[in-house]
Design an enzyme around this catalytic site. Structure first.
Site, PDB file in Angstrom:
ATOM      1  N   PRO A 193      53.890  35.143  22.458  1.00 51.94           N
ATOM      2  CA  PRO A 193      52.429  35.265  22.529  1.00 51.94           C
ATOM      3  C   PRO A 193      51.899  36.276  21.512  1.00 51.94           C
ATOM      4  O   PRO A 193      52.655  37.101  20.989  1.00 51.94           O
ATOM      5  CB  PRO A 193      52.185  35.757  23.978  1.00 51.94           C
ATOM      6  CG  PRO A 193      53.451  35.463  24.711  1.00 51.94           C
ATOM      7  CD  PRO A 193      54.552  35.535  23.711  1.00 51.94           C
ATOM      8  N   PRO A 194      50.606  36.224  21.228  1.00 50.97           N
ATOM      9  CA  PRO A 194      50.030  37.200  20.288  1.00 50.97           C
ATOM     10  C   PRO A 194      50.166  38.626  20.809  1.00 50.97           C
ATOM     11  O   PRO A 194      50.043  38.883  22.010  1.00 50.97           O
ATOM     12  CB  PRO A 194      48.554  36.776  20.207  1.00 50.97           C
ATOM     13  CG  PRO A 194      48.523  35.356  20.664  1.00 50.97           C
ATOM     14  CD  PRO A 194      49.623  35.212  21.656  1.00 50.97           C
ATOM     15  N   HIS A 415      30.512  41.947  50.280  1.00 49.20           N
ATOM     16  CA  HIS A 415      31.278  40.888  49.606  1.00 49.20           C
ATOM     17  C   HIS A 415      32.628  41.423  49.124  1.00 49.20           C
ATOM     18  O   HIS A 415      33.681  40.830  49.399  1.00 49.20           O
ATOM     19  CB  HIS A 415      30.455  40.343  48.430  1.00 49.20           C
ATOM     20  CG  HIS A 415      31.104  39.214  47.709  1.00 49.20           C
ATOM     21  ND1 HIS A 415      30.728  37.898  47.875  1.00 49.20           N
ATOM     22  CD2 HIS A 415      32.122  39.188  46.796  1.00 49.20           C
ATOM     23  CE1 HIS A 415      31.482  37.129  47.108  1.00 49.20           C
ATOM     24  NE2 HIS A 415      32.333  37.883  46.429  1.00 49.20           N
ATOM     25  N   GLU A 416      32.595  42.537  48.418  1.00 48.23           N
ATOM     26  CA  GLU A 416      33.839  43.081  47.874  1.00 48.23           C
ATOM     27  C   GLU A 416      34.733  43.625  48.987  1.00 48.23           C
ATOM     28  O   GLU A 416      35.963  43.526  48.913  1.00 48.23           O
ATOM     29  CB  GLU A 416      33.527  44.185  46.858  1.00 48.23           C
ATOM     30  CG  GLU A 416      32.710  43.726  45.666  1.00 48.23           C
ATOM     31  CD  GLU A 416      33.355  42.581  44.897  1.00 48.23           C
ATOM     32  OE1 GLU A 416      34.604  42.470  44.915  1.00 48.23           O
ATOM     33  OE2 GLU A 416      32.613  41.790  44.291  1.00 48.23           O
TER      34      GLU A 416
END
Length: 620
Positions: A193-194, A415-416
């Site tokens: 991969p890069p 939510h979190e």
């Protein structure tokens, strides 16, 4: 602007200024008070007794004291008239224009024409030289004395270093191998991969072997003119033979080494294929004792032409993958030793918290930490600076200037908190590292999970736990505010959960009714193909299995949050005041600690309805 062009412009400006200076003064020529005919008549009438002649001007004072000025037409009879009528004559000779100025005035136009002609001739000659050098190699040569990188500067790729160490030994002592009849690989293909260090490893080989290093890119060979790339390949190998033993490094070789097409592929493909053919010929043309090693790097080995990969060309393929936790620790150690760090910096913890980071990303992490410390006017980089830099790289920069209503912040906190609580309770889930309601990137908040170790395979239980934790945010909104007031904030969570469920059914064989079979082809997805290799009945079963996984884990998340709603309130309350809570604070909240025990004054909480914080008043 070229030097010759500057000279030309200077001459042109000087000429214009000179002509402006030497232009006759219109005011002077229009200041004559007496016509020449009137002047001669006054002389003959005895009205003038003295004249002063200066070049083309005749001036003086009449007997009545009136001054006059007239032009001198160079009339030969004028002097006779003045002498005849006893007029005193005074002649003044003004400085004459030098001969050099006369020559300059006469030759300036010709000099300008010559300068313009020389300029365009030089420009045309430069273009011809550029065309002649078009086929020259663009490879950059680094002599052995300038290559300072060694294997000590390359960390996290120990297996790759072992694979290429033979090349170093051969370049240092080729006779050892030739005595046994061994042949060193002519080419080494580095695949990965890069950012994993392929170019750095190639330079380290040259530095260890103490040989010249030619560096170029696959795109340097490709031009719009057919034959240029092949010419550059020939020139590069010709230069390399003069410097042998040496190393030629070709980065991104897939730009020129892609699989050749069939008949009728004209245009740019002809140029690329000619370049590839020349590269194959040059690699085949090496004699056994030339000691030229060709190293190429790519992250797309699947598209390379088979002729490049056959024995005799790129004999050896070296995989340079993403580093594991040990490799990340080694890489961070290499980069952090160049930076003053405080005693609290724990490289091991930092390595565990950066799964999937490449070597280039780890180097950037160390640099970002140094920049963060400089912004804080610190003399050393602390662990907090590195943590901030890692969070910025993973989650994006904080948007502190973004203004949110308190109601929206509280909904984001719930939510979190829902993500974090479900992820903490379900089995085989990555630990919760940090929860924040500070907007980052495109998200209003984020819950960050970090694995404790590198993962090479994932169990069904872990995948289902991930789906449940993804639904945790949506479920929390639904429990606190009701179904009619849930928001679009869970759109990305739903997308990721659906993708996981579909992959479990169609790729990974986790559906009991379908068995371990693959029902989805990536190539068909990429081609937007509407065809499918299974029946409509099977498609219906696939949909039912995906629906079952989603519904089952949604219900799991709902049960977990309802059973632990007091923890949900406490965590949302903590997020409203701290904005970001870490693992230690999350542990205390999960253990049932109240917000007061976390150092929070509950009287400062933003005013909300009593049902928002009262477990008995949950919305349904």
């Amino acid at each position: 602007m070229s030097h010759l062009m500057k000279i030309f412009v200077s001459i042109l400006i000087g000429t214009i200024l000179t002509l402006m200076i030497m232009q006759p003064d219109k005011d002077a020529t229009e200041d004559y008070t007496l016509l020449y005919s009137e002047f001669i008549r006054d002389v003959r009438n005895g009205l003038i007794d003295k004249v002063t002649i200066e070049n083309d001007i005749v001036s003086g004072t009449k007997r009545n004291g009136e001054r006059y000025k007239t032009i001198n037409p160079n009339d030969a009879k004028m002097i006779d008239d003045l002498l005849e009528y006893n007029v005193q004559i005074k002649a003044i000779e003004s400085p004459k224009q030098s001969k050099l100025m006369d020559i300059f005035m006469y030759w300036t136009p010709m000099l300008l024409l010559i300068a313009v002609w020389i300029y365009f001739m030089r420009k045309q000659q430069g273009g011809m030289n550029g065309q002649m050098s078009f086929g020259k190699s663009k490879a950059k040569l680094m002599e052995e004395s300038t290559v300072k990188i060694t294997f000590q500067d390359v960390a996290g790729v120990e297996e790759a270093k072992e694979d290429v160490s033979e090349i170093v030994h051969f370049l240092k002592d080729p006779g050892k191998y030739e005595q046994l009849g061994g042949k060193i690989p002519k080419g080494v293909l580095m695949v990965g991969p890069p950012g994993t260090g392929k170019t750095l490893l190639a330079r380290a080989i040259a530095g260890e072997a103490d040989v010249p290093f030619f560096s170029t890119s696959g795109s340097d060979f490709v031009e719009m003119f057919v034959g240029v790339g092949a010419s550059r390949v020939r020139d590069m190998f010709a230069e390399a033979k003069k410097k042998a033993p040496c190393i030629i490094f070709i980065d991104e070789i897939d730009a020129v080494g892609r699989q050749r097409g069939g008949a009728g592929t004209g245009g740019g493909s002809d140029e690329r294929e000619q370049t590839l053919n020349q590269l194959l010929v040059e690699m085949d043309g090496f004699s056994d004792n030339e000691s030229i090693i060709v190293i190429a790097a790519t992250n797309r080995s699947d598209v390379l032409d088979k002729a490049l990969l056959r024995p005799g060309r790129f004999d050896r393929e070296v995989n340079v993958g993403l580093p594991d936790i040990k490799g990340r620790e080694q890489i961070l150690t290499v980069h952090l030793r160049k930076i003053p760090c405080s005693e609290d910096v724990n490289v091991g913890d930092l390595a565990r918290g950066t799964p999937g980071f490449s070597g280039a990303e780890l180097a950037n992490l160390a640099n970002e930490g140094a920049l963060c410390a400089a912004r804080d006017n610190k003399l050393a980089v602390t662990m907090d600076h590195l943590d901030q830099s890692r969070d910025k790289m993973i989650m994006g920069a904080e948007k502190r200037s973004m203004i949110m209503r308190e109601e929206d912040k509280l909904m984001t906190a719930y939510h979190e908190a829902g993500h974090a609580i479900v992820g903490r309770i379900v089995p085989d889930h990555d630990p919760v590292y940090k929860v924040s309601i500070m907007p980052r990137g495109g998200a209003l908040g984020i819950t960050m999970f970090l694995p404790e170790r590198d993962l090479y395979s994932v169990s069904r239980e872990k995948l289902e736990s991930q789906i449940a934790s993804l639904f945790g945010g949506r479920v929390a909104e639904e429990i606190i505010y009701g179904k009619n007031k849930v928001t679009t904030g869970a759109s990305n969570d739903i997308e990721r959960a659906t993708e996981l469920a579909r992959n479990m059914v169609t790729k990974w064989g986790f559906a009991d009714r379908l068995g371990p079979l693959k029902y989805e082809d990536e190539s068909q997805q990429m081609m937007m193909s509407s065809t499918q290799n299974f029946s409509e009945k099977t498609a219906q079963v696939i949909d039912e299995e995906i629906r079952y996984l989603a519904d089952y884990n949604y219900a799991r998340a709902r049960k977990i949050l309802k059973d632990n709603v007091h923890i949900l309130h406490n965590m949302a309350e903590a997020l409203m005041h701290f904005e970001t809570i870490n693992k230690k604070q999350i542990d205390k909240i999960m253990a049932g600690k109240k917000t007061v025990e976390l150092g929070i004054n509950k009287t400062n909480i933003t005013s909300q309805s009593a049902t928002d914080f009262n477990p008995s008043g949950l919305a349904t």
